[in-house]
Scaffold this motif. Structure first.
Motif, PDB file in Angstrom:
ATOM      1  N   THR A 172      -6.305   9.121   3.314  1.00 18.79           N
ATOM      2  CA  THR A 172      -5.338   8.670   2.312  1.00 18.79           C
ATOM      3  C   THR A 172      -3.992   9.376   2.516  1.00 18.79           C
ATOM      4  O   THR A 172      -3.933  10.592   2.663  1.00 18.79           O
ATOM      5  CB  THR A 172      -5.852   8.966   0.885  1.00 18.79           C
ATOM      6  N   ILE A 173      -2.919   8.590   2.520  1.00 17.93           N
ATOM      7  CA  ILE A 173      -1.580   9.157   2.649  1.00 17.93           C
ATOM      8  C   ILE A 173      -0.984   9.264   1.251  1.00 17.93           C
ATOM      9  O   ILE A 173      -0.710   8.249   0.599  1.00 17.93           O
ATOM     10  CB  ILE A 173      -0.684   8.272   3.546  1.00 17.93           C
ATOM     11  N   PHE A 174      -0.817  10.491   0.799  1.00 15.90           N
ATOM     12  CA  PHE A 174      -0.297  10.713  -0.548  1.00 15.90           C
ATOM     13  C   PHE A 174       1.226  10.824  -0.530  1.00 15.90           C
ATOM     14  O   PHE A 174       1.806  11.366   0.411  1.00 15.90           O
ATOM     15  CB  PHE A 174      -0.894  11.993  -1.147  1.00 15.90           C
TER      16      PHE A 174
ATOM     17  N   LEU B  86      -7.593   2.387  -6.935  1.00 17.32           N
ATOM     18  CA  LEU B  86      -6.495   3.276  -7.299  1.00 17.32           C
ATOM     19  C   LEU B  86      -6.924   4.732  -7.214  1.00 17.32           C
ATOM     20  O   LEU B  86      -8.113   5.047  -7.300  1.00 17.32           O
ATOM     21  CB  LEU B  86      -6.022   2.998  -8.734  1.00 17.32           C
ATOM     22  N   ILE B  87      -5.938   5.616  -7.068  1.00 20.13           N
ATOM     23  CA  ILE B  87      -6.156   7.057  -7.146  1.00 20.13           C
ATOM     24  C   ILE B  87      -5.258   7.591  -8.255  1.00 20.13           C
ATOM     25  O   ILE B  87      -4.061   7.293  -8.285  1.00 20.13           O
ATOM     26  CB  ILE B  87      -5.819   7.769  -5.818  1.00 20.13           C
TER      27      ILE B  87
ATOM     28  N   TYR C  74      -0.630   6.406 -11.101  1.00 20.63           N
ATOM     29  CA  TYR C  74      -1.660   6.118 -10.102  1.00 20.63           C
ATOM     30  C   TYR C  74      -1.030   5.768  -8.754  1.00 20.63           C
ATOM     31  O   TYR C  74       0.159   5.453  -8.665  1.00 20.63           O
ATOM     32  CB  TYR C  74      -2.532   4.936 -10.559  1.00 20.63           C
ATOM     33  N   LEU C  75      -1.869   5.812  -7.733  1.00 21.56           N
ATOM     34  CA  LEU C  75      -1.447   5.441  -6.383  1.00 21.56           C
ATOM     35  C   LEU C  75      -2.307   4.292  -5.887  1.00 21.56           C
ATOM     36  O   LEU C  75      -3.540   4.335  -5.998  1.00 21.56           O
ATOM     37  CB  LEU C  75      -1.601   6.646  -5.443  1.00 21.56           C
ATOM     38  N   TYR C  76      -1.639   3.248  -5.365  1.00 24.11           N
ATOM     39  CA  TYR C  76      -2.364   2.194  -4.661  1.00 24.11           C
ATOM     40  C   TYR C  76      -2.401   2.667  -3.210  1.00 24.11           C
ATOM     41  O   TYR C  76      -1.425   2.528  -2.478  1.00 24.11           O
ATOM     42  CB  TYR C  76      -1.617   0.870  -4.803  1.00 24.11           C
TER      43      TYR C  76
ATOM     44  N   LYS D 188       0.851  -1.196   0.000  1.00 24.63           N
ATOM     45  CA  LYS D 188       0.000   0.000   0.000  1.00 24.63           C
ATOM     46  C   LYS D 188       0.884   1.244   0.000  1.00 24.63           C
ATOM     47  O   LYS D 188       1.880   1.310   0.710  1.00 24.63           O
ATOM     48  CB  LYS D 188      -0.895   0.014   1.239  1.00 24.63           C
ATOM     49  N   GLY D 189       0.499   2.217  -0.824  1.00 26.87           N
ATOM     50  CA  GLY D 189       1.305   3.427  -0.944  1.00 26.87           C
ATOM     51  C   GLY D 189       2.213   3.404  -2.156  1.00 26.87           C
ATOM     52  O   GLY D 189       2.932   4.359  -2.425  1.00 26.87           O
TER      53      GLY D 189
END
Length: 201
Positions: free
Chosen positions: A68-70, A49-50, A57-59, A18-19
């Motif tokens: 959410t930790i970006f 996803l983001i 993208y970010l998982y 994750k991340g």
């Protein structure tokens, strides 16, 4: 589009930490660029996803308080460089931030690179990759690079006692080995200034 492509990509993503920052090009083996793009859009709609930028993208990793930790824009830039197998070095405002000469977190990051020249909009920031000569990328120590780029950003006439003290503190943390050789890539005035600061090191 075969459903199996969707399933394969989704299962692959769920094995990741994750991340993790994900690129659409990570999934070339699963199908055409267009089909992969469609799958990633579907996974974004499912909130697996983001989307950070085009093809990036970010998982997401979740936190009970922060949600959410970006990743930082700098982490994304490093991820792009790794994907492109390119070398990059920070410049400008980011170098000053790394040296403690600026408390401001720059919204727009500029890197010199031997990879593709481009501008990438990531959420509210812009990452710019500028072409440079190979000699400017020979310094592997990121702190020494920040010192050289920080001096360039400040300019010879704007280096005050506070900046000198903070940069000297950074230089004192660096190994002496190869330091004098590495600064040869810097402009003469920066090379002379660094040499003076490490004279008794």
């Amino acid at each position: 589009m075969p459903q199996s492509i969707h399933n394969q990509i989704e299962e692959n993503i769920k094995t990741l930490k994750k991340g993790t920052i994900i690129f659409s090009t990570d999934f070339r083996e699963y199908g055409t660029a267009e089909n992969v793009k469609r799958v990633l859009i579907r996974l974004e709609k499912k909130e697996i996803l983001i989307r950070l930028a085009r093809g990036i993208y970010l998982y997401p990793k979740k936190d009970k308080i922060l949600r959410t930790i970006f990743p930082s824009t700098e982490e994304i830039a490093l991820g792009i460089a790794k994907r492109d197998k390119a070398r990059i070095n920070s410049t400008g405002a980011l170098a000053l931030k790394q040296l403690g000469l600026s408390a401001e977190i720059p919204m727009n990051l500029v890197y010199i690179t031997d990879g593709p020249v481009r501008k990438i909009k990531v959420r509210k920031s812009i990452i710019t990759f500028k072409k440079t000569t190979p000699k400017n990328l020979t310094i592997k120590n990121k702190k020494l690079n920040a010192v050289i780029q920080g001096f360039k950003e400040l300019g010879k006439e704007n280096i005050n006692e506070n900046a000198t003290l903070k940069i000297k503190k950074v230089l004192c943390q660096l190994p002496v080995k190869n330091l004098k050789e590495d600064i040869n890539v810097a402009p003469t005035w920066i090379k002379n200034l660094i040499s003076e600061l490490i004279k008794n090191k």
